[in-house]
Each structure stands twice: as C-alpha cells, then as structure tokens.
Design an enzyme around this catalytic site. Sequence first.
Site, mmCIF file in Angstrom:
data_model
loop_
_atom_site.group_PDB
_atom_site.id
_atom_site.type_symbol
_atom_site.label_atom_id
_atom_site.label_comp_id
_atom_site.label_asym_id
_atom_site.label_seq_id
_atom_site.Cartn_x
_atom_site.Cartn_y
_atom_site.Cartn_z
ATOM 1 N N VAL A 112 0.846 -1.200 0.000
ATOM 2 C CA VAL A 112 0.000 0.000 0.000
ATOM 3 C C VAL A 112 0.881 1.250 0.000
ATOM 4 C CG1 VAL A 112 -0.313 0.087 2.524
ATOM 5 C CG2 VAL A 112 -2.027 1.089 1.031
ATOM 6 N N GLY A 113 2.022 1.181 0.694
ATOM 7 C CA GLY A 113 2.947 2.319 0.729
ATOM 8 C C GLY A 113 3.630 2.458 -0.619
ATOM 9 N N GLY A 168 -5.924 7.289 9.254
ATOM 10 C CA GLY A 168 -6.459 6.812 7.982
ATOM 11 C C GLY A 168 -7.070 5.439 8.200
ATOM 12 N N ARG A 196 6.519 3.628 8.229
ATOM 13 C CA ARG A 196 7.791 3.567 7.517
ATOM 14 C C ARG A 196 8.887 4.045 8.467
ATOM 15 N NH1 ARG A 196 5.679 0.673 4.543
ATOM 16 N NH2 ARG A 196 5.448 0.773 2.269
ATOM 17 N N ASP A 205 8.203 -1.986 13.634
ATOM 18 C CA ASP A 205 8.092 -3.013 12.595
ATOM 19 C C ASP A 205 8.830 -2.550 11.339
ATOM 20 O OD1 ASP A 205 7.088 -5.440 11.383
ATOM 21 O OD2 ASP A 205 5.700 -4.179 10.250
ATOM 22 N N HIS A 226 9.442 -5.916 9.495
ATOM 23 C CA HIS A 226 8.439 -5.385 8.551
ATOM 24 C C HIS A 226 7.434 -6.485 8.157
ATOM 25 C CE1 HIS A 226 7.781 -2.040 5.321
ATOM 26 N NE2 HIS A 226 6.626 -2.608 5.677
ATOM 27 N N ILE A 227 6.734 -6.981 9.185
ATOM 28 C CA ILE A 227 5.798 -8.100 8.944
ATOM 29 C C ILE A 227 4.339 -7.723 9.197
ATOM 30 C CG2 ILE A 227 7.446 -9.959 9.397
ATOM 31 C CD1 ILE A 227 6.119 -10.115 12.266
ATOM 32 N N SER A 236 1.851 -6.720 7.532
ATOM 33 C CA SER A 236 0.798 -7.256 6.650
ATOM 34 C C SER A 236 1.008 -8.738 6.341
ATOM 35 C CB SER A 236 0.759 -6.468 5.340
ATOM 36 O OG SER A 236 1.941 -6.688 4.602
HETATM 37 C C1 DGY Z 1 2.876 -1.802 2.693
HETATM 38 O O1 DGY Z 1 2.104 -2.477 2.015
HETATM 39 O O2 DGY Z 1 3.183 -0.655 2.389
HETATM 40 C C2 DGY Z 1 3.437 -2.408 3.919
HETATM 41 O O3 DGY Z 1 4.416 -1.671 4.499
HETATM 42 C C3 DGY Z 1 3.918 -3.812 3.657
HETATM 43 O O4 DGY Z 1 2.811 -4.558 3.718
#
Ligand code: DGY
Length: 320
Positions: free
Chosen positions: A78-79, A157, A239, A263, A287-288, A290
Amino acid sequence: MSKPQVVVTRRIPHAGLELVQEQADIRLWDSDEPIPRATLLEWVQGIDGLYCLLTESIDDELLDAAGPTLKVVSTLSVGYDHIDVDACTRHHVAVGNTPGVLTDTTADLAIGLLLATARRIPESIDAVRRGEWTTWKPEWMAGYDVYGSTVGIVGLGRIGTAFAKRLQGFDCRILYYNPEPNPANADAVGAEYVEMDTLLAESDFISIHTALTEQTQHLFDAEAFRKMKPTAILINTSRGGTVDQEALYQALVNGEIAAAGLDVTTPEPLPADHPLLQLPNCVILPHIASASYATRARMALLAAENVIAGVKGEPLPYPI
Ligand code: DGY
C-alpha cells in the site's frame, strides 16, 4: 498476437502470479531476495508492465531504462514512497498499489507490537530461555498497562482507524493527529483530534500510521522525544523514515521515553549489529505487519489486477 511483457521482481504468492501469467509473458525474479539493481535495469528494457515490491526504487533512471513501452508500475504494497510518482506521470506510466486489503492484518500486528513492547514480552521470553527465571519476583519484567491508557495515533487513515477500533476494547482514551481532522474516522472510534504537541505530551503510547512524505520524514526527532512522557512508548508500523533513529536511540538510552516497538526501520533490513538491537527496551520486527498468508495473497491479486489493466491501457482498479 503476442502477449504484453511483464517483469515480476520477486517470488510472489501463487494466486497473483497465475493471474498475471494468464494475460502476459512474465519474466520472474524467482527468489526471496531482491533483484540486483543492474539486472532490473536490464530486464525492464522494452517491457509493458512492472510488478514490483517496496524494495525497488522506481525512479527516472529505471523509467528511462524501461523506455516508452512501459505503461504501468504495480507495487505489492500500500505504501509507495519507493516510487517517484511524479516521474511516472512524466513518463506516462500509471501507478497502482494495494490499499484496503491489509488494513486489519496491519492493525492486528500493531496491537501485538504494542502489547509486546508495553509488557516486555520478547525480553521475558529471552530471560526464560537464558535460565534467568529463578522465582516469582514482584517487579521483575513489570511493564505498562495498555488498558485505560491514553493512546495517540499519528495518521487516522484506514490502518490508524482499525488500530483505534481495537483499542476501544482496552478502554483507551484515543487522541489523534492528522494535518486535517478526519471527523468521519474519528467519530467511528471515539478519537479526539489534538495538535501534535498535545498528542506528544499526553499520550502513554504513540502509534505511527502515516505515510512517509517530505512532511513526515523524521517527524519523530529529538525535539518530539523531549515532549513525550518518560513513561511513553512509541510504536511504528508505517515507515522507518518517520523516525530519526539516532534521536530515538538517545531517547531510549537517556530515559526520555520508556520503550519503542518498531516493525519498520531505516535501513531495512536493520544490520544485526545496529545499536537499537542492543537495547532491551526496543522491540524490532522485520516489517511483517501485513504478513498473514491470506493478506499477502490478496495483495498479490490486487497488484496483479493493476498490472493487467495497465498493460491493456485500461484504468487501474487501484490507482495511486
Ligand atoms: C505496505 O504495504 O506498504 C506495507 O508496508 C507492507 O505490507
């Protein structure tokens, strides 16, 4: 008629790959490790679509290397701070991401990280493994209560709101800061809009859910940490760049704040000898947020839908 050419920069969940394969000829970097930049620059030449991850920088250099055939960049995230969207616009390249499908999975993890950090769960597990559990001790591994606390959310959000919804079950007072108030989201979760300084001063826990932009780069710096309670805990699932890590290290060592749960870091991966990893009051995950099987499969599908639409010259279903 020949199929469009798509480069997929990493091994991805099968459902997504299958969908793209039905409509395009794929060149897949079939590995869990990132594609080397030089290889990527070579592979993108003359392709129609790029299916990438947040680990690839999509910039003028790459767009020039791809040339005028490239119609779409679709990221499995998504980022999109790794994508120079203005450059894509200049090159007439559509950009898509994977909004919505990872909201709840990410909010769940943020709660997990909050509890892990507040209640010192990783530290306790390590202590048991090291044989340091000698007896029941009144203040050993004591942490901070989440229930009934004041939680400040930066960025109300989709994910911030899902996080707040979960906190209602902990009877928390919820504060939030956005550049503009978001009454629709706030009313749904009983969150109160405050200025950033109030959020910093009054929150027991602060959780970052904002995108990384020029405005949010190092939003949490030495000055911000000085304004927080010495018992406060910072959680970041957005982030790494939103936090000045050097300042965070000093704040944790000097007791300006109590702990942090991250994360996301800068860089990713964080080197194993990084000073933050030496601190017992800093919990770091790779960074887990999701990373559930179902969510990663849904993300892979959305990214596939974007790249397919893009190579056909159709509007992307999930455009940036
Ligand atoms: C994203 O999607 O931006 C997350 O940081 C990773 O799932």
